[in-house]
Design an enzyme around this catalytic site. Structure first.
Site, short mmCIF file in Angstrom:
data_model
loop_
_atom_site.label_atom_id
_atom_site.label_comp_id
_atom_site.label_asym_id
_atom_site.label_seq_id
_atom_site.Cartn_x
_atom_site.Cartn_y
_atom_site.Cartn_z
N SER A 12 0.85 -1.19 0.00
CA SER A 12 0.00 0.00 0.00
C SER A 12 0.89 1.24 0.00
CB SER A 12 -0.89 0.02 1.25
OG SER A 12 -1.39 1.33 1.43
N HIS A 37 -1.45 -1.38 -4.13
CA HIS A 37 -2.69 -1.02 -3.44
C HIS A 37 -2.72 0.49 -3.20
CE1 HIS A 37 -6.11 -2.01 -0.77
NE2 HIS A 37 -5.65 -1.08 0.03
N ASP A 39 -4.87 3.63 -1.66
CA ASP A 39 -5.94 3.97 -0.71
C ASP A 39 -6.47 5.37 -0.97
OD1 ASP A 39 -6.07 1.64 1.06
OD2 ASP A 39 -3.98 2.14 1.52
N MET A 41 -9.14 8.17 0.14
CA MET A 41 -9.96 8.55 1.30
C MET A 41 -10.53 9.94 1.12
SD MET A 41 -7.50 7.22 4.36
CE MET A 41 -6.62 5.63 4.24
N HIS A 70 -8.55 1.06 -3.60
CA HIS A 70 -9.45 0.85 -2.46
C HIS A 70 -10.13 2.18 -2.13
CE1 HIS A 70 -9.58 -0.25 2.16
NE2 HIS A 70 -10.78 -0.12 1.64
N MET A 72 -12.24 4.45 -0.07
CA MET A 72 -12.86 4.67 1.25
C MET A 72 -13.56 6.01 1.18
SD MET A 72 -9.67 3.19 3.40
CE MET A 72 -8.63 3.31 1.94
N MET A 141 -11.21 -5.90 6.13
CA MET A 141 -10.41 -4.90 6.84
C MET A 141 -10.02 -5.46 8.21
SD MET A 141 -10.04 -2.41 4.75
CE MET A 141 -9.06 -1.44 5.90
N GLY A 146 -8.71 4.19 7.42
CA GLY A 146 -8.43 5.62 7.59
C GLY A 146 -6.96 5.95 7.73
N PHE A 147 -6.20 5.01 8.27
CA PHE A 147 -4.79 5.30 8.52
C PHE A 147 -3.94 4.05 8.35
CE2 PHE A 147 -7.48 8.05 11.07
CZ PHE A 147 -7.01 9.31 10.70
N GLY A 148 -2.70 4.30 7.94
CA GLY A 148 -1.73 3.22 7.95
C GLY A 148 -1.14 3.07 9.35
N GLY A 149 -0.41 2.00 9.55
CA GLY A 149 0.34 1.83 10.79
C GLY A 149 -0.46 1.45 12.01
N ASP A 179 -6.50 -6.42 4.61
CA ASP A 179 -5.90 -5.08 4.59
C ASP A 179 -5.86 -4.48 5.99
OD1 ASP A 179 -5.03 -2.56 3.88
OD2 ASP A 179 -6.86 -1.99 2.82
N GLY A 180 -4.63 -4.23 6.45
CA GLY A 180 -4.46 -3.48 7.70
C GLY A 180 -3.70 -4.23 8.77
N GLY A 181 -2.60 -3.63 9.21
CA GLY A 181 -1.87 -4.20 10.35
C GLY A 181 -1.07 -5.45 10.03
N GLY A 201 1.31 -1.84 4.17
CA GLY A 201 1.74 -0.46 3.96
C GLY A 201 3.00 -0.19 4.76
N SER A 202 2.82 0.13 6.05
CA SER A 202 3.97 0.40 6.91
C SER A 202 4.87 -0.82 7.02
CB SER A 202 3.50 0.86 8.29
OG SER A 202 2.59 -0.06 8.84
C1 DX5 Z 1 -6.19 1.60 5.86
C2 DX5 Z 1 -5.78 1.28 4.46
C3 DX5 Z 1 -4.67 0.31 4.37
C4 DX5 Z 1 -3.39 0.80 4.95
C5 DX5 Z 1 -2.65 -0.35 5.49
O1 DX5 Z 1 -7.32 2.39 5.86
O2 DX5 Z 1 -6.87 0.75 3.74
O3 DX5 Z 1 -4.48 -0.13 3.03
O4 DX5 Z 1 -2.57 1.47 4.04
O5 DX5 Z 1 -1.53 0.13 6.16
P1 DX5 Z 1 -0.77 -0.78 7.18
O6 DX5 Z 1 -0.27 -1.98 6.45
O7 DX5 Z 1 0.34 0.09 7.69
O8 DX5 Z 1 -1.74 -1.16 8.27
ZN ZN Z 2 -6.47 -0.22 1.77
#
Ligand code: DX5
Ligand code: ZN
Length: 225
Positions: A12, A37, A39, A41, A70, A72, A141, A146-149, A179-181, A201-202
């Site tokens: 991502s 990927h 994102d 928003m 994706h 959002m 999800m 909403g946020f990475g990390g 997707d996520g974490g 992502g992170s």
């Molecule tokens: C969150 C995004 C994810 C995000 C994942 O709203 O949809 O795609 O970038 O980031 P990580 O892998 O850092 O959780």
């Molecule tokens: Zn995503």
């Protein structure tokens, strides 16, 4: 159950350096990423604003791997054409903001893209019962969007397993994207639960060497599956 060869790794770009996006993308391409990927928003459905179709159009020019977008955003139906024109291959909308989900999925597919439906951590998988045969991928999800990390929500594992069973029992080929974490050290449990595609992502871009991290993830999946 999937085998390791078919698992797709989707970095991502949300956690990449936005001032050097093309360079960041080349790194993960070199590492063997399967999808990119993206994102999107809107500051309404989720409490953050990112990028839109013009950036996707620019990314398309610098990458050879498919763009997995994706959305959002509220009223995703208003932006299907824009993202198709920008070069999107897979377009995902959220179930929670799609009042006429069937119509939206058809519109995405009519425009030659693969169609995905995403569900938030608090949304049960049974909302997908009627639409599942129509969609190419379900995005589970594993954080609140909403946020990475953010930290992986453990309950997502049981949702992935239940969805995998439902897809298998229904004789469908729908992909499960999670997707996520996700990090190199928990990606295996996500894949073993039934994911076909993992987004990081992170877990990729905040490591010292994103190219090596993608390779390491691939090795982990190949050695341990
Ligand atoms: C969150 C995004 C994810 C995000 C994942 O709203 O949809 O795609 O970038 O980031 P990580 O892998 O850092 O959780
Ligand atoms: Zn995503």
């Amino acid at each position: 159950m999937n085998n390791s060869q078919s698992i797709q790794i989707a970095p991502s770009i949300l956690s990449a350096n936005f001032a050097k996006l093309a360079e960041e993308i080349y790194k993960v391409e070199e590492g063997g990423a399967d999808l990119l990927h993206v994102d999107v928003m809107d500051g309404h459905f989720v409490p953050n604003i990112t990028i839109g179709a013009p950036v996707v159009k620019s990314l398309k020019k610098v990458t050879r791997i498919p763009l997995d977008v994706h959305l959002m955003i509220e009223k995703p139906e208003n932006f299907i054409e824009d993202f198709q024109q920008a070069g999107t291959q897979i377009l995902t909308v959220h179930q929670e903001v799609s009042h006429h989900l069937h119509r939206i999925i058809q519109a995405i597919k009519e425009r030659g893209m693969k169609a995905g439906v995403a569900i938030n951590p608090s949304t049960p998988i049974n909302v997908l019962d009627c639409i599942l045969p129509e969609v190419d991928q379900v995005v589970v999800m594993s954080v609140n969007p909403g946020f990475g990390g953010q930290k992986f929500i453990p309950y997502a594992i049981s949702k992935i397993k239940a969805l995998r069973n439902l897809i298998t029992q229904s004789g469908l080929k729908t992909n499960i994207l999670v997707d996520g974490g996700i990090k190199p050290d928990n990606c295996l449990s996500v894949v073993k639960a039934g994911a076909d595609i993992i987004v990081l992502g992170s877990g990729i871009f905040h490591t010292p060497d994103p190219m090596e991290t993608v390779k390491k993830i691939r090795n982990t999946l190949e050695l341990k599956m």
